[in-house]
Design a protein around this motif. Sequence first.
Motif, PDB file in Angstrom:
ATOM      1  N   ALA A  70     -39.217  41.445  41.488  1.00  0.00           N
ATOM      2  CA  ALA A  70     -38.553  41.312  42.051  1.00  0.00           C
ATOM      3  C   ALA A  70     -37.813  42.013  40.043  1.00  0.00           C
ATOM      4  CB  ALA A  70     -38.017  39.703  41.936  1.00  0.00           C
ATOM      5  N   PRO A  71     -36.390  42.486  40.130  1.00  0.00           N
ATOM      6  CA  PRO A  71     -36.316  42.898  39.038  1.00  0.00           C
ATOM      7  C   PRO A  71     -36.090  41.428  37.498  1.00  0.00           C
ATOM      8  CG  PRO A  71     -34.308  43.160  40.454  1.00  0.00           C
ATOM      9  CD  PRO A  71     -35.529  42.267  41.438  1.00  0.00           C
ATOM     10  N   ALA A  72     -36.381  42.381  36.396  1.00  0.00           N
ATOM     11  CA  ALA A  72     -36.336  41.353  35.312  1.00  0.00           C
ATOM     12  C   ALA A  72     -35.486  40.510  35.363  1.00  0.00           C
ATOM     13  CB  ALA A  72     -37.056  41.867  33.735  1.00  0.00           C
ATOM     14  N   PRO A  73     -35.170  39.628  35.202  1.00  0.00           N
ATOM     15  CA  PRO A  73     -34.238  38.547  34.707  1.00  0.00           C
ATOM     16  C   PRO A  73     -32.680  39.416  34.154  1.00  0.00           C
ATOM     17  CG  PRO A  73     -35.439  37.433  34.625  1.00  0.00           C
ATOM     18  CD  PRO A  73     -36.428  38.323  34.895  1.00  0.00           C
ATOM     19  N   HIS A  92     -33.566  34.774  25.262  1.00  0.00           N
ATOM     20  CA  HIS A  92     -32.747  34.673  25.527  1.00  0.00           C
ATOM     21  C   HIS A  92     -32.329  35.063  27.371  1.00  0.00           C
ATOM     22  CE1 HIS A  92     -27.821  35.988  25.673  1.00  0.00           C
ATOM     23  NE2 HIS A  92     -28.956  37.281  26.232  1.00  0.00           N
ATOM     24  N   ALA A  93     -33.810  36.100  27.744  1.00  0.00           N
ATOM     25  CA  ALA A  93     -33.091  36.595  29.569  1.00  0.00           C
ATOM     26  C   ALA A  93     -33.442  35.226  30.135  1.00  0.00           C
ATOM     27  CB  ALA A  93     -34.404  37.814  29.672  1.00  0.00           C
ATOM     28  N   PHE A  94     -34.416  34.162  29.671  1.00  0.00           N
ATOM     29  CA  PHE A  94     -34.601  33.404  30.528  1.00  0.00           C
ATOM     30  C   PHE A  94     -33.551  32.111  31.046  1.00  0.00           C
ATOM     31  CE2 PHE A  94     -35.997  28.674  30.527  1.00  0.00           C
ATOM     32  CZ  PHE A  94     -37.261  28.716  31.328  1.00  0.00           C
ATOM     33  N   LEU A  95     -33.164  31.754  29.632  1.00  0.00           N
ATOM     34  CA  LEU A  95     -32.117  31.177  29.078  1.00  0.00           C
ATOM     35  C   LEU A  95     -30.048  31.155  29.989  1.00  0.00           C
ATOM     36  CD1 LEU A  95     -31.833  29.939  25.686  1.00  0.00           C
ATOM     37  CD2 LEU A  95     -32.294  28.387  27.442  1.00  0.00           C
ATOM     38  N   GLY A  96     -30.061  33.243  30.391  1.00  0.00           N
ATOM     39  CA  GLY A  96     -29.643  33.808  30.834  1.00  0.00           C
ATOM     40  C   GLY A  96     -29.657  33.134  32.943  1.00  0.00           C
ATOM     41  N   TYR A 144     -28.847  29.692  37.371  1.00  0.00           N
ATOM     42  CA  TYR A 144     -29.261  28.911  38.252  1.00  0.00           C
ATOM     43  C   TYR A 144     -28.366  28.161  38.260  1.00  0.00           C
ATOM     44  CZ  TYR A 144     -32.156  25.912  40.652  1.00  0.00           C
ATOM     45  OH  TYR A 144     -32.533  24.036  41.534  1.00  0.00           O
ATOM     46  N   LEU A 145     -28.453  27.482  37.034  1.00  0.00           N
ATOM     47  CA  LEU A 145     -27.904  26.462  37.091  1.00  0.00           C
ATOM     48  C   LEU A 145     -25.940  25.396  37.869  1.00  0.00           C
ATOM     49  CD1 LEU A 145     -29.283  25.157  33.885  1.00  0.00           C
ATOM     50  CD2 LEU A 145     -29.692  23.839  35.592  1.00  0.00           C
ATOM     51  N   PHE A 146     -25.523  27.022  36.887  1.00  0.00           N
ATOM     52  CA  PHE A 146     -24.176  26.887  37.728  1.00  0.00           C
ATOM     53  C   PHE A 146     -23.551  27.906  39.038  1.00  0.00           C
ATOM     54  CE2 PHE A 146     -23.755  26.700  32.501  1.00  0.00           C
ATOM     55  CZ  PHE A 146     -23.308  25.073  32.812  1.00  0.00           C
ATOM     56  N   SER A 147     -24.848  27.426  40.155  1.00  0.00           N
ATOM     57  CA  SER A 147     -24.678  28.617  41.226  1.00  0.00           C
ATOM     58  C   SER A 147     -24.440  27.654  42.548  1.00  0.00           C
ATOM     59  CB  SER A 147     -25.821  29.541  42.012  1.00  0.00           C
ATOM     60  OG  SER A 147     -26.057  30.536  40.429  1.00  0.00           O
ATOM     61  N   ARG A 193     -26.715  29.475  46.516  1.00  0.00           N
ATOM     62  CA  ARG A 193     -27.000  31.084  45.665  1.00  0.00           C
ATOM     63  C   ARG A 193     -28.682  31.061  44.896  1.00  0.00           C
ATOM     64  NH1 ARG A 193     -28.237  35.289  44.360  1.00  0.00           N
ATOM     65  NH2 ARG A 193     -27.827  36.023  42.387  1.00  0.00           N
ATOM     66  N   ARG A 194     -28.216  29.190  44.997  1.00  0.00           N
ATOM     67  CA  ARG A 194     -29.834  29.100  44.044  1.00  0.00           C
ATOM     68  C   ARG A 194     -30.488  29.017  45.225  1.00  0.00           C
ATOM     69  NH1 ARG A 194     -28.596  22.486  41.667  1.00  0.00           N
ATOM     70  NH2 ARG A 194     -27.485  23.833  40.065  1.00  0.00           N
ATOM     71  N   ARG A 195     -30.285  28.914  46.375  1.00  0.00           N
ATOM     72  CA  ARG A 195     -31.336  28.979  47.254  1.00  0.00           C
ATOM     73  C   ARG A 195     -31.806  31.219  47.191  1.00  0.00           C
ATOM     74  NH1 ARG A 195     -28.912  25.344  50.521  1.00  0.00           N
ATOM     75  NH2 ARG A 195     -27.779  26.507  51.533  1.00  0.00           N
ATOM     76  N   GLN A 196     -30.793  31.742  47.429  1.00  0.00           N
ATOM     77  CA  GLN A 196     -31.020  33.026  47.220  1.00  0.00           C
ATOM     78  C   GLN A 196     -32.179  33.548  45.170  1.00  0.00           C
ATOM     79  OE1 GLN A 196     -27.379  34.280  47.125  1.00  0.00           O
ATOM     80  NE2 GLN A 196     -27.138  34.470  49.291  1.00  0.00           N
TER      81      GLN A 196
END
Length: 72
Positions: free
Chosen positions: A54-57, A25-29, A34-37, A41-44
């Motif tokens: 980095a904080p957990a997704p 669930h976290a991975f897909l989120g 990423y995909l809708f950014s 924002r993707r670069r960030q």
Amino acid sequence: MKQTERDNLRHILLGFAELTAPARHAFLGAMNEYLFSSPQRRRQIVEAWKQPDAPAPDKPQPRSVPPAERPV
């Protein structure tokens, strides 16, 4: 697609299949974010993923644009 790319993709897919339900669930989120950014924002996001601390997704991330306020 080159054979090495296919092998890498297969390895990633197998790793995904072995995740627990909350981890999937976290991975897909994170992937959807990423995909809708936008490209900026993707670069960030990618730069944040590269950081070892980095904080957990699955934790909410601060956004550069605040969410729209709900109508009263």
